[in-house]
Design a protein around this motif. Structure first.
Motif, mmCIF file in Angstrom:
data_model
loop_
_atom_site.group_PDB
_atom_site.id
_atom_site.type_symbol
_atom_site.label_atom_id
_atom_site.label_comp_id
_atom_site.label_asym_id
_atom_site.label_seq_id
_atom_site.Cartn_x
_atom_site.Cartn_y
_atom_site.Cartn_z
ATOM 1 N N ALA A 149 24.295 46.293 65.897
ATOM 2 C CA ALA A 149 25.486 46.505 65.059
ATOM 3 C C ALA A 149 25.725 47.997 64.840
ATOM 4 C CB ALA A 149 25.330 45.770 63.723
ATOM 5 N N ALA A 199 24.232 34.893 71.827
ATOM 6 C CA ALA A 199 25.395 34.230 72.424
ATOM 7 C C ALA A 199 26.611 34.935 71.833
ATOM 8 C CB ALA A 199 25.389 32.755 72.059
ATOM 9 N N VAL A 228 15.785 57.201 57.851
ATOM 10 C CA VAL A 228 16.295 57.842 56.634
ATOM 11 C C VAL A 228 15.352 57.449 55.504
ATOM 12 C CG1 VAL A 228 18.174 57.786 54.948
ATOM 13 C CG2 VAL A 228 18.695 57.743 57.384
ATOM 14 N N GLU A 244 23.385 43.036 59.717
ATOM 15 C CA GLU A 244 22.461 42.353 58.804
ATOM 16 C C GLU A 244 22.196 43.133 57.520
ATOM 17 O OE1 GLU A 244 18.966 40.743 60.733
ATOM 18 O OE2 GLU A 244 20.157 39.011 61.352
ATOM 19 N N LEU A 290 25.414 38.126 65.052
ATOM 20 C CA LEU A 290 25.800 39.410 65.628
ATOM 21 C C LEU A 290 27.303 39.469 65.911
ATOM 22 C CD1 LEU A 290 25.012 42.186 66.534
ATOM 23 C CD2 LEU A 290 24.363 41.255 68.758
ATOM 24 N N ASN A 291 27.895 38.311 66.214
ATOM 25 C CA ASN A 291 29.357 38.309 66.397
ATOM 26 C C ASN A 291 30.043 38.838 65.143
ATOM 27 O OD1 ASN A 291 30.001 37.035 69.090
ATOM 28 N ND2 ASN A 291 28.581 35.508 68.269
HETATM 29 C C1 LIG Z 1 16.347 33.458 66.381
HETATM 30 C C2 LIG Z 1 17.667 34.171 66.273
HETATM 31 C C3 LIG Z 1 18.682 33.935 67.185
HETATM 32 C C4 LIG Z 1 19.921 34.568 67.055
HETATM 33 N N1 LIG Z 1 20.919 34.272 67.936
HETATM 34 C C5 LIG Z 1 22.144 34.838 67.791
HETATM 35 C C6 LIG Z 1 23.218 34.505 68.666
HETATM 36 O O1 LIG Z 1 23.050 33.713 69.591
HETATM 37 N N2 LIG Z 1 24.435 35.114 68.469
HETATM 38 C C7 LIG Z 1 24.626 36.000 67.454
HETATM 39 O O2 LIG Z 1 25.769 36.509 67.308
HETATM 40 N N3 LIG Z 1 23.632 36.343 66.604
HETATM 41 C C8 LIG Z 1 22.395 35.787 66.754
HETATM 42 N N4 LIG Z 1 21.376 36.131 65.909
HETATM 43 C C9 LIG Z 1 21.608 37.192 64.905
HETATM 44 C C10 LIG Z 1 21.377 38.570 65.535
HETATM 45 O O3 LIG Z 1 20.150 38.606 66.232
HETATM 46 C C11 LIG Z 1 21.400 39.633 64.452
HETATM 47 O O4 LIG Z 1 22.611 39.508 63.727
HETATM 48 C C12 LIG Z 1 21.348 41.044 64.999
HETATM 49 O O5 LIG Z 1 20.255 41.243 65.843
HETATM 50 C C13 LIG Z 1 21.282 42.038 63.829
HETATM 51 O O6 LIG Z 1 21.556 43.316 64.306
HETATM 52 P P1 LIG Z 1 21.624 44.557 63.295
HETATM 53 O O7 LIG Z 1 21.928 45.736 64.154
HETATM 54 O O8 LIG Z 1 22.483 44.254 62.142
HETATM 55 O O9 LIG Z 1 20.136 44.660 62.697
HETATM 56 P P2 LIG Z 1 18.766 45.093 63.394
HETATM 57 O O10 LIG Z 1 18.721 44.629 64.793
HETATM 58 O O11 LIG Z 1 17.675 44.648 62.464
HETATM 59 O O12 LIG Z 1 18.825 46.684 63.429
HETATM 60 C C14 LIG Z 1 18.554 47.459 62.307
HETATM 61 C C15 LIG Z 1 18.138 48.833 62.795
HETATM 62 O O13 LIG Z 1 18.004 49.690 61.662
HETATM 63 C C16 LIG Z 1 16.865 50.492 61.828
HETATM 64 N N5 LIG Z 1 16.422 50.928 60.496
HETATM 65 C C17 LIG Z 1 15.848 50.202 59.513
HETATM 66 N N6 LIG Z 1 15.593 50.982 58.447
HETATM 67 C C18 LIG Z 1 16.039 52.227 58.761
HETATM 68 C C19 LIG Z 1 16.058 53.479 58.056
HETATM 69 N N7 LIG Z 1 15.552 53.621 56.826
HETATM 70 N N8 LIG Z 1 16.588 54.565 58.688
HETATM 71 C C20 LIG Z 1 17.106 54.470 59.923
HETATM 72 N N9 LIG Z 1 17.097 53.308 60.653
HETATM 73 C C21 LIG Z 1 16.567 52.204 60.056
HETATM 74 C C22 LIG Z 1 15.863 49.588 62.540
HETATM 75 O O14 LIG Z 1 14.883 50.370 63.213
HETATM 76 C C23 LIG Z 1 16.795 48.851 63.514
HETATM 77 O O15 LIG Z 1 16.925 49.542 64.730
HETATM 78 C C24 LIG Z 1 20.128 35.489 66.000
HETATM 79 C C25 LIG Z 1 19.114 35.756 65.076
HETATM 80 C C26 LIG Z 1 17.896 35.096 65.203
HETATM 81 C C27 LIG Z 1 16.810 35.363 64.179
#
Ligand SMILES: Cc1cc2nc3c(=O)[nH]c(=O)nc-3n(C[C@H](O)[C@H](O)[C@H](O)COP(=O)(O)OP(=O)(O)OC[C@H]3O[C@@H](n4cnc5c(N)ncnc54)[C@H](O)[C@@H]3O)c2cc1C
Length: 408
Positions: free
Chosen positions: A17, A53, A137, A291, A304-305
């Motif tokens: 994201a 997906a 951070v 998230e 993630l969508n």
């Molecule tokens: C089993 C499973 C299956 C899934 N399948 C799907 C699917 O099919 N389709 C779909 O749309 N979604 C799906 N999801 C949801 C999807 O995986 C998540 O929404 C997505 O990975 C979240 O991405 P994000 O970038 O928000 O968070 P994250 O991937 O958690 O990224 C957060 C980032 O922030 C960084 N960070 C944390 N703290 C700090 C800090 N203090 N300073 C700097 N950086 C920091 C971390 O290192 C990390 O790189 C699934 C989830 C699960 C659990």
């Protein structure tokens, strides 16, 4: 004396994201800094076993950001979703199949390995973003005109807008004082992938059992699928401890032979099933995406969508402000972003919550209700098409990066 770097927008978090948000915002010529540890490479022993997906609108955004072509060899089109009630309930629901062709589409979207997606987005960020700070951070302080971020090694970045994309334990959300509510279900999910004897033919299969479910999602290899196995937390912990052959055997039993003999199973990881929703997507000079703002149970492939729609919408709001010569972290921009995202986030978060409760419950009247709904969907193609459209499209207008043709 530590030098302070000045920027318009600081995106905190290099997950999918955050990376998508940084790339989308940088298209508007804003000065964007990306802060967060670099994602581990797939060649390292990497344990993100999830796939995503992604719906057609998310794929359109990846195309517009210039990363989809590199991902195509590892992306599998999702042509159909089959739902099977394997609960053994007296009121068993009939099998149900949603086909993309009923909406005159080739596919609902693509299933992409998470680590490949993050690697492609990060490579693009390294190639195009002017400022990268690959560390956490640790502190955020606000003044009326800016936010000051600082971290390991004493670096400091002053910015007008903080984009909190730092995942489940977001320090950006906490620093901005945005409360969040949480719901736990007492369940957990294993994410892994496996190869199988029968080809998947682009069909994702959901098998619902009493108190749990198992969903296979096609991978680029015609005989490979990712799988999400949901059950009581204690049962998931037991299954996680099984040796490879025991796990393979358990998976085979659980799948009821739907994709033929299970062959090789990949690395596994498990995740608690929670729903968490921030009370607002914005706070002091802060906009949350992904998230950091909302965690959904992994049912219905929405997480993630939704995060990508946050990123694309924020880029639109900042772009409108820049055209007026405005401050990207002003209340006007933040309120416009919150307003634009509220309905989509609320309907998806609570919609998936309701779906999860009904699918994971062993309560007989709920099984009966599900059976009636499945029957209705089976015999009424217009209703089936309506449900598919609701699943694919947000209740609000698509942000510009997600509109078909945004990449051309
Ligand atoms: C089993 C499973 C299956 C899934 N399948 C799907 C699917 O099919 N389709 C779909 O749309 N979604 C799906 N999801 C949801 C999807 O995986 C998540 O929404 C997505 O990975 C979240 O991405 P994000 O970038 O928000 O968070 P994250 O991937 O958690 O990224 C957060 C980032 O922030 C960084 N960070 C944390 N703290 C700090 C800090 N203090 N300073 C700097 N950086 C920091 C971390 O290192 C990390 O790189 C699934 C989830 C699960 C659990």
């Amino acid at each position: 004396m530590v030098e302070t770097l000045h920027t318009d927008i600081a995106v905190v978090g290099a997950g999918p994201a955050g990376l998508a948000a940084a790339l989308a915002l940088a298209r508007e010529d804003a000065r964007v800094a990306l802060i967060g540890p670099a994602p581990p490479l797939r060649s390292q022993q990497f344990l993100d076993t999830r796939t995503a997906a992604l719906l057609a609108s998310s794929v359109d955004m990846l195309k517009a950001l210039g990363v989809f072509e590199a991902l195509l060899p590892q992306a599998a089109p999702l042509k159909a979703i089959r739902i099977i009630d394997a609960s053994g309930s007296l009121l068993r629901a009939p099998d149900l199949e949603f086909r993309a062709s009923e909406l005159e589409l080739e596919a609902f979207g693509y299933n992409i390995v998470n680590s490949a997606l993050v690697e492609a987005l990060y490579a693009r960020a390294v190639a195009t973003l002017p400022q990268l700070q690959p560390s956490n951070v640790e502190r955020i302080e606000f003044s009326p005109t800016k936010a000051m971020l600082s971290g390991e090694d004493g670096w400091r970045i002053a910015t007008r807008l903080v984009v909190g994309a730092d995942g489940r334990n977001s320090i950006c959300r906490k620093a901005a004082g945005i409360p969040a509510s949480e719901q736990r279900y007492g369940k957990a999910a294993i994410a892994t992938s496996f190869t199988h004897r029968a080809p998947h033919q682009g069909v994702s299969i959901e098998l619902h059992r009493r108190g749990g479910s198992i969903t296979t999602v096609p991978l680029a290899d015609e005989r490979g699928s990712s799988v999400i196995w949901i059950d009581e937390t204690a049962e998931i912990e037991r299954v996680m401890r099984l040796e490879a052959t025991g796990f393979e055997h358990g998976l085979q039993l659980r799948l009821d032979g739907v994709l033929g003999q299970v062959r090789e199973v990949g690395a596994r990881a498990h995740f608690p099933i929670v729903r968490r929703a921030a009370e607002s997507l914005v706070g002091r000079r802060t906009a949350l995406v992904g998230e950091a703002a909302h965690i959904l149970p992994p049912i219905g492939a929405q997480g993630l969508n939704l995060g990508l729609r946050d990123a694309a919408t924020l880029a639109d709001c900042v772009s409108a402000a820049r055209k007026r010569g405005g401050d990207p972290g002003s209340d006007d921009v933040l309120n416009a972003y919150d307003r634009a995202r509220k309905l989509d986030v609320l309907t998806r978060t609570y919609g998936i919550d309701l779906l999860s409760r009904s699918l994971l419950s062993g309560f007989l009247p709920l099984h009966a209700a599900r059976g009636i709904v499945s029957y209705g969907l089976n015999v009424l193609p217009p209703l089936r098409r309506l449900v598919m459209r609701i699943g694919m499209m947000p209740p609000t207008e698509l942000p510009s990066l997600m509109r078909p043709g945004a990449h051309s």
